[in-house]
Design a protein around this motif. Sequence first.
Motif, short mmCIF file in Angstrom:
data_model
loop_
_atom_site.label_atom_id
_atom_site.label_comp_id
_atom_site.label_asym_id
_atom_site.label_seq_id
_atom_site.Cartn_x
_atom_site.Cartn_y
_atom_site.Cartn_z
N LEU A 98 0.81 -1.22 0.00
CA LEU A 98 0.00 0.00 0.00
C LEU A 98 0.85 1.27 0.00
O LEU A 98 0.34 2.36 -0.25
N VAL A 99 2.12 1.10 0.28
CA VAL A 99 3.02 2.26 0.31
C VAL A 99 3.20 2.83 -1.09
O VAL A 99 3.50 2.10 -2.03
N ASP A 100 2.99 4.16 -1.24
CA ASP A 100 3.13 4.78 -2.56
C ASP A 100 4.27 5.80 -2.60
O ASP A 100 4.52 6.43 -3.64
N ASP A 101 4.96 5.98 -1.48
CA ASP A 101 6.13 6.89 -1.40
C ASP A 101 5.79 8.33 -1.77
O ASP A 101 6.65 9.08 -2.23
N ARG A 102 4.53 8.73 -1.58
CA ARG A 102 4.14 10.13 -1.81
C ARG A 102 3.98 10.82 -0.45
O ARG A 102 2.91 11.31 -0.11
N LEU A 103 5.05 10.83 0.28
CA LEU A 103 5.03 11.31 1.66
C LEU A 103 5.22 12.83 1.70
O LEU A 103 6.08 13.39 1.04
N ILE A 104 4.40 13.48 2.53
CA ILE A 104 4.56 14.90 2.81
C ILE A 104 4.71 15.03 4.32
O ILE A 104 3.84 14.58 5.08
N ALA A 105 5.81 15.61 4.76
CA ALA A 105 6.07 15.72 6.20
C ALA A 105 6.56 17.12 6.54
O ALA A 105 7.10 17.84 5.70
N LEU A 106 6.37 17.49 7.80
CA LEU A 106 6.86 18.76 8.33
C LEU A 106 8.11 18.50 9.15
O LEU A 106 8.24 17.46 9.78
N ASN A 107 9.01 19.46 9.14
CA ASN A 107 10.16 19.39 10.03
C ASN A 107 9.80 20.04 11.35
O ASN A 107 9.09 21.04 11.40
N VAL A 108 10.28 19.47 12.43
CA VAL A 108 9.91 19.95 13.76
C VAL A 108 10.30 21.40 13.98
O VAL A 108 9.68 22.11 14.80
N ASN A 109 11.30 21.89 13.25
CA ASN A 109 11.76 23.28 13.41
C ASN A 109 11.17 24.23 12.39
O ASN A 109 11.50 25.42 12.38
N ASP A 110 10.29 23.72 11.51
CA ASP A 110 9.65 24.59 10.52
C ASP A 110 8.79 25.64 11.23
O ASP A 110 8.19 25.36 12.28
N PRO A 111 8.71 26.85 10.67
CA PRO A 111 7.79 27.85 11.25
C PRO A 111 6.34 27.42 11.04
O PRO A 111 6.02 26.77 10.04
N GLN A 112 5.49 27.77 11.97
CA GLN A 112 4.08 27.41 11.87
C GLN A 112 3.43 27.99 10.63
O GLN A 112 2.53 27.37 10.04
N GLU A 113 3.89 29.14 10.20
CA GLU A 113 3.34 29.77 8.99
C GLU A 113 3.55 28.88 7.77
O GLU A 113 2.67 28.77 6.90
N GLU A 114 4.71 28.23 7.71
CA GLU A 114 4.99 27.31 6.59
C GLU A 114 4.08 26.09 6.65
O GLU A 114 3.61 25.59 5.62
N ALA A 115 3.80 25.61 7.85
CA ALA A 115 2.90 24.47 8.01
C ALA A 115 1.49 24.81 7.52
O ALA A 115 0.82 23.98 6.91
N ASP A 144 -5.67 22.04 14.64
CA ASP A 144 -4.63 22.88 15.24
C ASP A 144 -4.18 23.96 14.27
O ASP A 144 -3.97 25.12 14.65
N ILE A 145 -4.03 23.58 13.01
CA ILE A 145 -3.57 24.51 11.99
C ILE A 145 -4.61 25.61 11.75
O ILE A 145 -4.28 26.78 11.57
N LEU A 146 -5.88 25.24 11.74
CA LEU A 146 -6.94 26.23 11.55
C LEU A 146 -6.93 27.25 12.68
O LEU A 146 -7.15 28.45 12.46
N TRP A 147 -6.68 26.79 13.88
CA TRP A 147 -6.62 27.70 15.02
C TRP A 147 -5.45 28.67 14.87
O TRP A 147 -5.61 29.89 15.07
N ILE A 148 -4.29 28.14 14.52
CA ILE A 148 -3.12 28.99 14.34
C ILE A 148 -3.32 29.95 13.17
O ILE A 148 -2.95 31.13 13.23
N ALA A 149 -3.90 29.44 12.07
CA ALA A 149 -4.13 30.29 10.89
C ALA A 149 -5.05 31.45 11.24
O ALA A 149 -4.84 32.58 10.78
#
Length: 355
Positions: A98-115, A144-149
């Motif tokens: 089932l793995v399709d290798d189309r992974l999207i991930a955030l880095n723990v140090n990314d700014p919230q605005e980028e997320a 969580d993102i909607l709240w921050i946005a």
Amino acid sequence: MPIPLKPSSYTSPPEDRKEALVLLGYEEDSVGRLMTPDYITVKKNWDVVQVLSHIRRYGKNSETIDVIYVIDDNGVLLDDIRIREILLVDPATKISDLVDDRLIALNVNDPQEEAINIFRMNNRVALPVTDDNNILLGIVTVDDILWIANEEYTEDIQKIGGTEALDEPYLDISLLKLVKKRVGWLIILFLGEMLTATAMGYFEGQIAKAVVLALFVPLIISSGGNSGSQASTLIIQAMALGEVTVADWWRVMRRELVSGLLLGITLGLIGFIRIFVWTLFSDIYGPEWMAVGFTVGFALVGIVLWGSLAGSMLPLLLKRLGLDPATSSAPFVATLVDVTGLIIYFTIAVSIMNI
């Protein structure tokens, strides 16, 4: 959801305190502050039967079971799989199929605005958070993102309006605190506007020779300020949506050069026609009405063009310097263009009217 801070009178379980301390160790506006460590992970060699059993056992404590995360023996994130993909296949199916290798991930140090931008572009209910070695640390959910946005949007709107961001709802904040939030920018803008008097004083002799020029000062400076405010608001919004970055500055400048020139020509023609029509019914502009008309017309072209460039470039410059682009608010741009607009206006007047 991010772990809320507990009241001091509440004794939290040791594991909760440990979790909170870990999350508080990240930068205040980083993705690390948003993530939760409650999620479901599976191994690549498991089949669907094992996965569903695992979900039934641990899913109750997970933030969401809509997405399952595939990791290796070292905790490295390999992929994410939506739960519907697991439910709709044969129970003997391996996760590796089932793995399709189309992974999207955030880095723990990314700014919230980028997320916020990544969620907006990818239509996900949750995204995994990894460290620099791709180790899965947690997840961030869309609520969580909607709240921050919403907080970011509110803060930016307040800054664009020329005030500090309010920490509380408008009707709840104390009157004294509200005044403190607003007075700083008003003082800065007031001191900036005082430079207009300095600029007019420098051209006092020219104004004395052609008093009629003073009639158009409000028209001239407001047109430049309006064009600058328009451009600034458009660019700040485009940056907030991820449509424009600092690397796009040359493309933005080219567009504003053309649009500012066209806008300036439009207003300049209207200004000249206005003066021409008035001379048919009044001699307020005297025998040199045509020189006055050309002065106003060309000044409007130059000032509107300059306002558009200043308003569009200032947010990008602030972003490049690591500052908040929203602080290049409409009032700030308008004040900047007011002062420089007077210099442009009277310089053109001296050249055309020989005063």
